[in-house]
Design a protein around this motif. Structure first.
Motif, PDB file in Angstrom:
ATOM      1  N   MET A  89       0.829  -1.203   0.000  1.00 55.42           N
ATOM      2  CA  MET A  89       0.000   0.000   0.000  1.00 55.42           C
ATOM      3  C   MET A  89       0.864   1.254   0.000  1.00 55.42           C
ATOM      4  N   LEU A  90       0.774   2.010  -1.081  1.00 54.73           N
ATOM      5  CA  LEU A  90       1.357   3.350  -1.117  1.00 54.73           C
ATOM      6  C   LEU A  90       0.324   4.259  -0.473  1.00 54.73           C
ATOM      7  N   ASN A  91       0.679   4.899   0.644  1.00 48.40           N
ATOM      8  CA  ASN A  91      -0.307   5.658   1.393  1.00 48.40           C
ATOM      9  C   ASN A  91       0.214   7.027   1.795  1.00 48.40           C
ATOM     10  N   THR A  92      -0.721   7.965   1.913  1.00 47.73           N
ATOM     11  CA  THR A  92      -0.413   9.335   2.333  1.00 47.73           C
ATOM     12  C   THR A  92      -1.303   9.687   3.519  1.00 47.73           C
ATOM     13  N   PHE A  93      -0.680  10.148   4.582  1.00 45.90           N
ATOM     14  CA  PHE A  93      -1.403  10.602   5.771  1.00 45.90           C
ATOM     15  C   PHE A  93      -1.280  12.113   5.865  1.00 45.90           C
ATOM     16  N   GLU A  94      -2.308  12.726   6.437  1.00 50.44           N
ATOM     17  CA  GLU A  94      -2.317  14.169   6.597  1.00 50.44           C
ATOM     18  C   GLU A  94      -2.913  14.485   7.969  1.00 50.44           C
ATOM     19  N   GLU A  95      -2.136  15.169   8.803  1.00 46.81           N
ATOM     20  CA  GLU A  95      -2.604  15.516  10.142  1.00 46.81           C
ATOM     21  C   GLU A  95      -2.224  16.947  10.479  1.00 46.81           C
ATOM     22  N   GLU A 152       0.140  23.227  12.349  1.00 45.98           N
ATOM     23  CA  GLU A 152       0.440  23.175  10.918  1.00 45.98           C
ATOM     24  C   GLU A 152       0.032  21.813  10.379  1.00 45.98           C
ATOM     25  N   THR A 153      -0.273  21.754   9.091  1.00 47.68           N
ATOM     26  CA  THR A 153      -0.651  20.509   8.440  1.00 47.68           C
ATOM     27  C   THR A 153       0.609  19.800   7.972  1.00 47.68           C
ATOM     28  N   VAL A 154       0.729  18.542   8.373  1.00 46.66           N
ATOM     29  CA  VAL A 154       1.898  17.741   8.021  1.00 46.66           C
ATOM     30  C   VAL A 154       1.423  16.541   7.203  1.00 46.66           C
ATOM     31  N   LYS A 155       2.132  16.264   6.108  1.00 44.93           N
ATOM     32  CA  LYS A 155       1.810  15.122   5.249  1.00 44.93           C
ATOM     33  C   LYS A 155       2.956  14.126   5.294  1.00 44.93           C
ATOM     34  N   GLU A 156       2.599  12.861   5.202  1.00 47.68           N
ATOM     35  CA  GLU A 156       3.582  11.780   5.201  1.00 47.68           C
ATOM     36  C   GLU A 156       3.185  10.765   4.140  1.00 47.68           C
ATOM     37  N   THR A 157       4.129  10.329   3.339  1.00 48.90           N
ATOM     38  CA  THR A 157       3.897   9.287   2.343  1.00 48.90           C
ATOM     39  C   THR A 157       4.814   8.125   2.647  1.00 48.90           C
ATOM     40  N   ASP A 158       4.263   6.909   2.598  1.00 47.73           N
ATOM     41  CA  ASP A 158       5.035   5.724   2.936  1.00 47.73           C
ATOM     42  C   ASP A 158       4.494   4.543   2.135  1.00 47.73           C
ATOM     43  N   PHE A 207       9.072   2.277   5.479  1.00 44.53           N
ATOM     44  CA  PHE A 207      10.115   3.295   5.368  1.00 44.53           C
ATOM     45  C   PHE A 207      10.179   4.215   6.572  1.00 44.53           C
ATOM     46  N   GLY A 208       9.065   4.424   7.226  1.00 50.84           N
ATOM     47  CA  GLY A 208       9.059   5.277   8.411  1.00 50.84           C
ATOM     48  C   GLY A 208       9.393   6.722   8.116  1.00 50.84           C
ATOM     49  N   ASN A 209       9.014   7.199   6.920  1.00 50.30           N
ATOM     50  CA  ASN A 209       9.262   8.599   6.568  1.00 50.30           C
ATOM     51  C   ASN A 209       8.316   9.483   7.360  1.00 50.30           C
ATOM     52  N   THR A 210       8.817  10.197   8.318  1.00 54.05           N
ATOM     53  CA  THR A 210       7.979  11.114   9.073  1.00 54.05           C
ATOM     54  C   THR A 210       8.489  12.522   8.852  1.00 54.05           C
ATOM     55  N   LEU A 245       4.435  12.679  12.713  1.00 58.96           N
ATOM     56  CA  LEU A 245       3.475  11.599  12.503  1.00 58.96           C
ATOM     57  C   LEU A 245       4.066  10.258  12.890  1.00 58.96           C
ATOM     58  N   GLU A 246       3.234   9.425  13.460  1.00 61.23           N
ATOM     59  CA  GLU A 246       3.671   8.082  13.835  1.00 61.23           C
ATOM     60  C   GLU A 246       2.669   7.074  13.306  1.00 61.23           C
ATOM     61  N   ASN A 247       2.538   7.005  12.011  1.00 59.79           N
ATOM     62  CA  ASN A 247       1.588   6.099  11.372  1.00 59.79           C
ATOM     63  C   ASN A 247       2.316   4.846  10.914  1.00 59.79           C
TER      64      ASN A 247
END
Length: 190
Positions: free
Chosen positions: A109-115, A130-136, A166-169, A174-176
């Motif tokens: 799953m290529l996924n993008t989180f936004e918080e 602030e809005t932070v985006k993460e893709t993993d 990958f744990g790209n934060t 973000l801790e998804n």
């Protein structure tokens, strides 16, 4: 005389039984593709999740799902996963039916989180947030069941979990680490 009559009757019965068994599932004849929409995500989360699936044989299939969350961060029903593209491969546990019944699925799953997170360094129009985006990219497994009626309509229920690898934060906010997959989907086999 009885022996001569027994063999043709037995052969005729076997042919009838084979035809009855073959026509028992007309929705399987020549139909190897499915398109489904996750009704649960659409109704509960206002999110769009559509799936295309290609049947390989009676035991397996592969496909891809596309998920998009239409909610904004300030919504009460906001789910932090904003987008995902999920290729998958399924193994079915039925022996006589074509890609239906209970299954186990492996997926990526290529996924993008936004918080929205509290920021110590910068201020924007929302104050200290602030809005932070993460893709993993995650790898995971799911279980579920697929049920098909004679007209070709499909109902599916599934649930699964995966882990981002990958744990790209973004700045460590973000801790998804875990992603979920599942729902109640309705569709059509063609």
């Amino acid at each position: 005389m009885k022996k001569k009559l027994f063999l043709p009757v037995l052969l005729f019965s076997a042919i009838l039984f084979a035809q009855e068994k073959q026509n028992k599932y007309p929705q399987d004849t020549g139909k190897t593709q499915e398109i489904k929409i996750d009704a649960f995500s659409l109704i509960v989360f206002s999110s769009f999740d559509v799936t295309y699936e290609r049947l390989v044989n009676k035991d397996s299939s592969y496909g891809v799902s596309l998920f998009y969350n239409f909610n904004t961060i300030d919504s009460d029903l906001y789910f932090p996963k904003k987008f995902s593209l999920t290729p998958f491969y399924r193994w079915f546990f039925t022996e006589t039916r074509f890609a239906r019944g209970f299954f186990v699925e492996g997926f990526g799953m290529l996924n993008t989180f936004e918080e929205e997170v509290y920021s110590f360094d910068s201020f924007d129009t929302n104050g200290n947030f602030e809005t932070v985006k993460e893709t993993d990219f995650a790898i995971g497994i799911s279980v579920g069941g697929k049920f098909i009626i004679k007209s070709g309509f499909v109902a599916e229920i599934s649930i699964g979990v995966g882990r981002n690898i990958f744990g790209n934060t973004a700045d460590g906010f973000l801790e998804n680490e875990l992603v979920t997959r599942g729902g109640i989907s309705l569709g059509y086999r063609f």
